[in-house]
Design a protein around this motif. Sequence first.
Motif, PDB file in Angstrom:
ATOM      1  N   SER A   1     -38.326  34.425  53.723  1.00  0.00           N
ATOM      2  CA  SER A   1     -38.314  34.418  52.346  1.00  0.00           C
ATOM      3  C   SER A   1     -37.907  35.888  52.030  1.00  0.00           C
ATOM      4  O   SER A   1     -37.124  36.341  51.178  1.00  0.00           O
ATOM      5  N   GLY A   2     -38.542  36.976  52.721  1.00  0.00           N
ATOM      6  CA  GLY A   2     -38.076  38.577  52.459  1.00  0.00           C
ATOM      7  C   GLY A   2     -36.544  38.602  52.947  1.00  0.00           C
ATOM      8  O   GLY A   2     -35.747  39.352  52.528  1.00  0.00           O
ATOM      9  N   LEU A   3     -36.047  38.057  54.034  1.00  0.00           N
ATOM     10  CA  LEU A   3     -34.805  38.039  54.775  1.00  0.00           C
ATOM     11  C   LEU A   3     -33.854  37.636  53.729  1.00  0.00           C
ATOM     12  O   LEU A   3     -32.821  38.509  53.137  1.00  0.00           O
ATOM     13  N   PHE A   4     -34.016  36.593  52.788  1.00  0.00           N
ATOM     14  CA  PHE A   4     -32.982  35.873  52.116  1.00  0.00           C
ATOM     15  C   PHE A   4     -33.108  36.560  50.576  1.00  0.00           C
ATOM     16  O   PHE A   4     -31.998  36.572  49.921  1.00  0.00           O
ATOM     17  N   GLU A   5     -34.108  37.271  50.406  1.00  0.00           N
ATOM     18  CA  GLU A   5     -34.248  38.030  49.107  1.00  0.00           C
ATOM     19  C   GLU A   5     -33.620  39.306  49.226  1.00  0.00           C
ATOM     20  O   GLU A   5     -32.806  39.618  48.241  1.00  0.00           O
ATOM     21  N   ALA A   6     -33.434  39.775  50.511  1.00  0.00           N
ATOM     22  CA  ALA A   6     -32.770  41.169  50.748  1.00  0.00           C
ATOM     23  C   ALA A   6     -31.164  40.656  50.735  1.00  0.00           C
ATOM     24  O   ALA A   6     -30.276  41.639  50.373  1.00  0.00           O
ATOM     25  N   ILE A   7     -30.958  39.319  51.347  1.00  0.00           N
ATOM     26  CA  ILE A   7     -29.364  39.174  51.311  1.00  0.00           C
ATOM     27  C   ILE A   7     -28.614  38.922  49.875  1.00  0.00           C
ATOM     28  O   ILE A   7     -27.459  39.169  49.703  1.00  0.00           O
ATOM     29  N   THR A   8     -29.611  38.939  48.809  1.00  0.00           N
ATOM     30  CA  THR A   8     -29.132  38.707  47.467  1.00  0.00           C
ATOM     31  C   THR A   8     -28.108  39.806  46.987  1.00  0.00           C
ATOM     32  O   THR A   8     -27.156  39.873  46.135  1.00  0.00           O
ATOM     33  N   GLY A   9     -28.491  40.953  47.801  1.00  0.00           N
ATOM     34  CA  GLY A   9     -27.691  42.228  47.366  1.00  0.00           C
ATOM     35  C   GLY A   9     -26.067  41.978  47.420  1.00  0.00           C
ATOM     36  O   GLY A   9     -25.164  42.670  47.171  1.00  0.00           O
ATOM     37  N   TYR A  10     -25.962  41.129  48.587  1.00  0.00           N
ATOM     38  CA  TYR A  10     -24.670  40.967  48.895  1.00  0.00           C
ATOM     39  C   TYR A  10     -23.719  40.382  47.821  1.00  0.00           C
ATOM     40  O   TYR A  10     -22.485  40.544  47.611  1.00  0.00           O
ATOM     41  N   GLY A  11     -24.382  39.341  46.968  1.00  0.00           N
ATOM     42  CA  GLY A  11     -23.525  38.788  45.891  1.00  0.00           C
ATOM     43  C   GLY A  11     -23.619  39.658  44.741  1.00  0.00           C
ATOM     44  O   GLY A  11     -22.652  39.814  44.135  1.00  0.00           O
ATOM     45  N   LEU A  12     -24.537  40.895  44.623  1.00  0.00           N
ATOM     46  CA  LEU A  12     -24.520  41.615  43.679  1.00  0.00           C
ATOM     47  C   LEU A  12     -23.454  42.730  43.751  1.00  0.00           C
ATOM     48  O   LEU A  12     -22.526  42.842  43.086  1.00  0.00           O
ATOM     49  N   GLY A  13     -23.169  43.187  45.309  1.00  0.00           N
ATOM     50  CA  GLY A  13     -22.271  43.898  45.505  1.00  0.00           C
ATOM     51  C   GLY A  13     -20.800  43.509  45.456  1.00  0.00           C
ATOM     52  O   GLY A  13     -19.886  43.949  44.640  1.00  0.00           O
ATOM     53  N   GLY A  14     -20.480  42.204  45.833  1.00  0.00           N
ATOM     54  CA  GLY A  14     -19.336  41.358  45.664  1.00  0.00           C
ATOM     55  C   GLY A  14     -19.060  41.233  44.105  1.00  0.00           C
ATOM     56  O   GLY A  14     -17.872  41.469  43.737  1.00  0.00           O
ATOM     57  N   SER A  15     -19.848  40.930  43.205  1.00  0.00           N
ATOM     58  CA  SER A  15     -19.590  40.794  41.827  1.00  0.00           C
ATOM     59  C   SER A  15     -19.307  42.069  40.932  1.00  0.00           C
ATOM     60  O   SER A  15     -18.623  42.251  40.087  1.00  0.00           O
ATOM     61  N   SER A  16     -20.129  42.986  41.737  1.00  0.00           N
ATOM     62  CA  SER A  16     -20.071  44.597  40.798  1.00  0.00           C
ATOM     63  C   SER A  16     -18.554  44.906  40.980  1.00  0.00           C
ATOM     64  O   SER A  16     -17.900  45.379  40.114  1.00  0.00           O
ATOM     65  N   MET A  17     -17.849  44.698  42.356  1.00  0.00           N
ATOM     66  CA  MET A  17     -16.778  45.265  42.607  1.00  0.00           C
ATOM     67  C   MET A  17     -15.508  44.331  41.654  1.00  0.00           C
ATOM     68  O   MET A  17     -14.687  44.780  41.292  1.00  0.00           O
ATOM     69  N   ALA A  18     -15.928  43.150  41.702  1.00  0.00           N
ATOM     70  CA  ALA A  18     -14.954  42.163  40.981  1.00  0.00           C
ATOM     71  C   ALA A  18     -14.893  42.510  39.476  1.00  0.00           C
ATOM     72  O   ALA A  18     -13.789  42.196  39.011  1.00  0.00           O
ATOM     73  N   LEU A  19     -16.250  43.045  39.096  1.00  0.00           N
ATOM     74  CA  LEU A  19     -16.035  43.353  37.478  1.00  0.00           C
ATOM     75  C   LEU A  19     -15.171  44.506  37.124  1.00  0.00           C
ATOM     76  O   LEU A  19     -14.365  44.145  36.420  1.00  0.00           O
ATOM     77  N   PHE A  20     -15.190  45.335  38.039  1.00  0.00           N
ATOM     78  CA  PHE A  20     -14.086  46.661  37.704  1.00  0.00           C
ATOM     79  C   PHE A  20     -12.804  46.194  38.354  1.00  0.00           C
ATOM     80  O   PHE A  20     -11.783  46.662  37.637  1.00  0.00           O
ATOM     81  N   GLY A  21     -12.603  45.483  39.336  1.00  0.00           N
ATOM     82  CA  GLY A  21     -11.284  44.856  39.593  1.00  0.00           C
ATOM     83  C   GLY A  21     -10.534  44.236  38.490  1.00  0.00           C
ATOM     84  O   GLY A  21      -9.365  44.381  38.214  1.00  0.00           O
ATOM     85  N   ARG A  22     -11.519  43.249  38.008  1.00  0.00           N
ATOM     86  CA  ARG A  22     -10.928  42.197  36.851  1.00  0.00           C
ATOM     87  C   ARG A  22     -10.655  42.952  35.535  1.00  0.00           C
ATOM     88  O   ARG A  22      -9.704  42.870  35.024  1.00  0.00           O
ATOM     89  N   VAL A  23     -11.722  43.873  35.195  1.00  0.00           N
ATOM     90  CA  VAL A  23     -11.267  44.578  33.709  1.00  0.00           C
ATOM     91  C   VAL A  23     -10.404  45.506  34.116  1.00  0.00           C
ATOM     92  O   VAL A  23      -9.460  45.829  33.392  1.00  0.00           O
TER      93      VAL A  23
END
Length: 771
Positions: A225-247
């Motif tokens: 549960s701790g491992l996959f909670e930490a993995i959620t940062g991967y999605g946050l990083g991907g979408s953060s860059m996508a926001l600036f790329g898209r806008v």
Amino acid sequence: MGAAILPDLGAEILIPVCAVIGIAFALVQWVLVSNIKLSPARDASGNSPGAGGGKNGCTDYLIEEEEGLNDHNVVIKCAEIQSAISEGATSFLFTEYQYVGVFMVAFAILIFIFLGSVEGFSTKSQACTYDPFKMCKPALATAAFSTVSFLLGGITSVVSGFLGMKIATYANARTTLEARKGVGKAFIVAFRSGAVMGFLLAANGLLVLFIAINLFKLYYGDDWSGLFEAITGYGLGGSSMALFGRVGGGIYTKAADVGADLVGKVERNIPEDDPRNPAVIADNVGDNVGDIAGMGSDLFGSYAESSCAALVVASISSFGINHELTAMLYPLLISSAGIIVCLITTLFATDIFEIKAVKEIEPSLKKQLIISTVLMTVAIAIVSWIALPSSFTIFNFGSQKVVKNWQLFLCVAVGLWAGLIIGFVTEYYTSNAYSPVQDVADSCRTGAATNVIFGLALGYKSVIIPIFAIAVSIFVSFSFAAMYGIAVAALGMLSTIATGLAIDAYGPISDNAGGIAEMAGMSHRIRERTDALDAAGNTTAAIGKGFAIGSAALVSLALFGAFVSRAAISTVDVLTPKVFIGLIVGAMLPYWFSAMTMKSVGSAALKMVEEVRRQFNTIPGLMEGTAKPDYATCVKISTDASIKEMIPPGALVMLTPLIVGIFFGVETLSGVLAGSLVSGVQIAISASNTGGAWDNAKKYIEAGASEHARTLGPKGSDPHKAAVIGDTIGDPLKDTSGPSLNILIKLMAVESLVFAPFFATHGGLLFKIWN
């Protein structure tokens, strides 16, 4: 409950092998495209002219041969224009990534500080969130690993967008040169180039996520549960860059496009992509940084987030509790199967079905969607049979729900087929082959005002069926497997991401190819072929946006469920004032965000229009074609404006969950997430389809392919001018605000999930003071 047929070792081997096959296939496609040489020494295929009949309904002689125009300067000119577009796109992305890099470092530090402070930066083991009788890794470890996975996701997203842009700018002139030999040859080059991006993105995203999970497991051991909670940062990083790329990319491309159209086509009555237009290079650069790099980062973000949402829920279900690795990796196995299915599907377009005429282009692209969906349904059934136990439990808001493997298959399949339905509804409302767009074109008879009215009505109406499709997907998947079902339904919609991206990237490549043909002074017959490729690409781009928005709705709902569970909220009651204020503010956010992005395009376009007018008025001989325009100044205007203007909308999205979570708490934040999801999806679909319809209504008049279209044309007629104005209004709707909204709803949800432990422990400061 039984065990999976596929052993753990089999899953551990299968996933990276499929990812490597995807990367290898992308490289093969790139090599095939690179065989077309941008040099006048031999013809575009490397054969001497007149070399017999070939595939795809064309012979290998060049149109220039039959017209007596075999001028080596045309090939040199194409290479020069391609180089200018590539340099402009690379320069912009490097500038953008410098700013984004600073943000990434700053936000990574923020993640570490906020999550580390949950337990006062303690290095001692703590009671597990979902099982207080067990001891789990300290919060400081989650902070450190979440930070690392955030940076990994961000870097993968940036690389995905950049590689897509490079192959697109590499292929555009080659597509133009192949158009001399027939529309079939040009189609294959454009599609193969799109496939390079699609497969690289899907395979890289899967491989990096798989490697990260295995590396994190070395530290976390049995604390899944701790491992996959930490993995959620991967999605946050991907979408953060996508926001600036898209806008950023969206503002860039539309500032140039609006400036080029308003002055060139409406005021000066010169063709689109005319080399006399100073904004034309910036316009072509924009297609690559907005529609290719932006879309690549966007869909990578969706893929990463849906995978992370599914993994988080699975880690606290029987898969994670009993340490069933194969079943735990089910989302990654679905994506692995998707790569193989898309590989087979791509061969149908490039090697099995031959394009022999212009009218076959769009049906061929639609066949790709249908074939990939049918094959993927079979693949999902096989994966569900071998990777899942016959019966298992899924975490459902505090309790465990018993689920059968066939039920999970249906969850993924319903998401997959909902995506296809959304794609075809989008096509119906945005393709000029059907009555909705033809009605919009017909409304241009009475001017721009009626065109705008009809276009807005079409956009609002186009929301109905996609929303019902999403609603059915949510009901079926939630009924069968709670929030895990919704997460895998989103993954199902994205399982054919390689084919979806290939079709999507094909559009801007074809658009650039047409621009290069015009600027290089190639014959009208070649421009007709590239226009036909571009028209099909416009519709498929709209289909791609439909997929992106539909998957974003499911992804954000799955993330919302994971957030509610992680923040220990038992129910979200909309009648509670804390929740309702969040709901109504959340519903407002997409409007605020759209206003910011639309105004950004408007102010950037204003500067562009002024510069283009200045050049036409002050450069002697520009209109006559005897003097060269100053392309570089227009490129600089778009670059500066987009970098400056992308920061406020980005800050709005990134800061909202932090401010609401810290000051108002997790209940109000849950309301904000629900409100932004509900209103954001509607506005995104409506904006994208309205803009797509206006664009294709203009192209319908320009092409003059039917008797009805000819009564509205030709170019330069009053109905055509009204259509150009509608298209200009629609540009920021379909390419900036609409596509960026799906990132807004996903990003706020995944950011809330990552920071959930901090908000649950320290959030709601204002309500604590009030009480």
